[in-house]
Design a protein around this motif. Structure first.
Motif, mmCIF file in Angstrom:
data_model
loop_
_atom_site.group_PDB
_atom_site.id
_atom_site.type_symbol
_atom_site.label_atom_id
_atom_site.label_comp_id
_atom_site.label_asym_id
_atom_site.label_seq_id
_atom_site.Cartn_x
_atom_site.Cartn_y
_atom_site.Cartn_z
ATOM 1 N N ILE A 1 0.861 -1.199 0.178
ATOM 2 C CA ILE A 1 -0.028 0.043 -0.029
ATOM 3 C C ILE A 1 0.918 1.243 -0.055
ATOM 4 O O ILE A 1 0.334 2.193 -0.736
ATOM 5 N N VAL A 2 1.932 1.144 0.821
ATOM 6 C CA VAL A 2 2.717 2.373 0.754
ATOM 7 C C VAL A 2 3.383 2.801 -0.201
ATOM 8 O O VAL A 2 3.676 1.814 -1.097
ATOM 9 N N ASP A 3 4.134 4.018 -0.493
ATOM 10 C CA ASP A 3 4.765 4.314 -1.684
ATOM 11 C C ASP A 3 6.148 3.624 -1.571
ATOM 12 O O ASP A 3 7.060 3.832 -0.548
ATOM 13 N N PRO A 4 6.625 2.873 -2.501
ATOM 14 C CA PRO A 4 8.108 1.989 -2.787
ATOM 15 C C PRO A 4 9.064 3.014 -2.828
ATOM 16 O O PRO A 4 10.414 2.773 -2.651
ATOM 17 N N GLY A 5 8.935 4.342 -2.952
ATOM 18 C CA GLY A 5 10.140 5.315 -3.116
ATOM 19 C C GLY A 5 10.524 5.651 -1.778
ATOM 20 O O GLY A 5 11.447 6.502 -1.674
ATOM 21 N N ASP A 6 9.717 5.333 -0.514
ATOM 22 C CA ASP A 6 10.036 5.878 0.687
ATOM 23 C C ASP A 6 10.450 4.701 1.501
ATOM 24 O O ASP A 6 9.456 3.870 2.095
ATOM 25 N N PRO A 7 11.620 4.041 1.601
ATOM 26 C CA PRO A 7 12.053 3.025 2.348
ATOM 27 C C PRO A 7 11.730 3.174 3.856
ATOM 28 O O PRO A 7 11.159 2.000 4.325
ATOM 29 N N VAL A 8 11.779 4.309 4.482
ATOM 30 C CA VAL A 8 11.326 4.203 5.762
ATOM 31 C C VAL A 8 10.047 4.099 5.974
ATOM 32 O O VAL A 8 9.588 3.353 7.171
ATOM 33 N N LEU A 9 9.239 4.628 5.126
ATOM 34 C CA LEU A 9 7.620 4.343 5.445
ATOM 35 C C LEU A 9 7.230 3.041 5.186
ATOM 36 O O LEU A 9 6.430 2.251 5.807
ATOM 37 N N GLN A 10 8.058 2.295 4.100
ATOM 38 C CA GLN A 10 7.859 1.042 4.058
ATOM 39 C C GLN A 10 8.179 -0.021 5.136
ATOM 40 O O GLN A 10 7.502 -0.888 5.450
ATOM 41 N N VAL A 11 9.187 0.354 5.771
ATOM 42 C CA VAL A 11 9.589 -0.326 6.999
ATOM 43 C C VAL A 11 8.735 -0.185 7.948
ATOM 44 O O VAL A 11 8.264 -1.069 8.633
ATOM 45 N N VAL A 12 8.194 0.923 8.274
ATOM 46 C CA VAL A 12 7.264 1.239 9.291
ATOM 47 C C VAL A 12 5.856 0.600 9.086
ATOM 48 O O VAL A 12 5.219 -0.115 10.105
ATOM 49 N N ALA A 13 5.355 0.629 7.622
ATOM 50 C CA ALA A 13 4.200 -0.097 7.322
ATOM 51 C C ALA A 13 4.440 -1.607 7.459
ATOM 52 O O ALA A 13 3.451 -2.253 8.037
#
Length: 203
Positions: free
Chosen positions: A97-109
């Motif tokens: 669901i999260v933006d693949p261009g934001d690795p930090v957000l992906q880890v959090v998600a």
């Protein structure tokens, strides 16, 4: 869509996957194939769920889960087998669901998704264990049917109204915590009763 809505959507989807992983995958795939639910444009990562093979496997899993969840003790066995599958599936759904261009957000998600799915799975499994202590088989069918309807309704709400996804996540989270607390109390009352050590009355 802001970060709060994205994380809310990811968390709500993963929490629901902790209840009904295959149903969430199948419903999302159908929504994307038919356009019945206009998913936000940035959710391109979910396009894999619209793959016919993925939808077919999810359909078989959803049907098997639907049937297994209606039978006393078979549902608990099914939950036990899926103690690893549902958290991992929920984490992957959140990751898509999260933006693949934001690795930090992906880890959090990924962490929130896996943790949320595990919590939801624990609440569901505990509640079904309590239901199985009842000799009435109708209760299994009733509880399972409520879970089916709630999962479909809440996943539709989360995708249709992304702003409400965070509210959906909070509702599901509160429900899972309540189920865990309730199950602990009931099971403790059933299996950890303190023996009566009072001396017998004098003749």
């Amino acid at each position: 869509m802001g970060i709060i809505e994205i994380l809310g959507l990811a968390t709500s989807a993963s929490l629901l996957a902790g209840w009904r992983l295959y149903l969430v995958i199948l419903a999302t795939g159908i929504a994307m194939r038919t356009g019945a639910v206009p998913l936000p444009e940035h959710l391109s990562g979910l396009s894999v769920l619209a793959n016919p093979w993925i939808m077919g496997l999810a359909g078989v899993g959803a049907l098997a889960e639907f049937l297994a969840d209606k039978v006393m003790w078979i549902d608990s066995l099914w939950d036990g087998v899926h103690s690893f599958v549902r958290p991992l599936g929920g984490a992957l759904v959140a990751l898509a669901i999260v933006d693949p261009g934001d690795p930090v957000l992906q880890v959090v998600a990924f962490l929130l998704g896996g943790g949320g799915a595990l919590l939801a799975h624990g609440g569901k499994a505990s509640a079904r264990a309590v239901v199985n202590t009842s000799p009435e088989p109708v209760s299994n069918v009733a509880v399972s049917s409520v879970e089916d309807v709630a999962t479909l309704g809440l996943i539709w709400l989360a995708y249709e109204y992304p702003v409400a996804a965070a509210v959906v996540a909070l509702i599901v989270l509160a429900g899972c915590v309540w189920l865990l607390v309730l199950a602990r109390r009931v099971l403790k009352r059933l299996f950890w009763r303190v023996p009566d050590t009072a001396p017998p009355p004098a003749p």
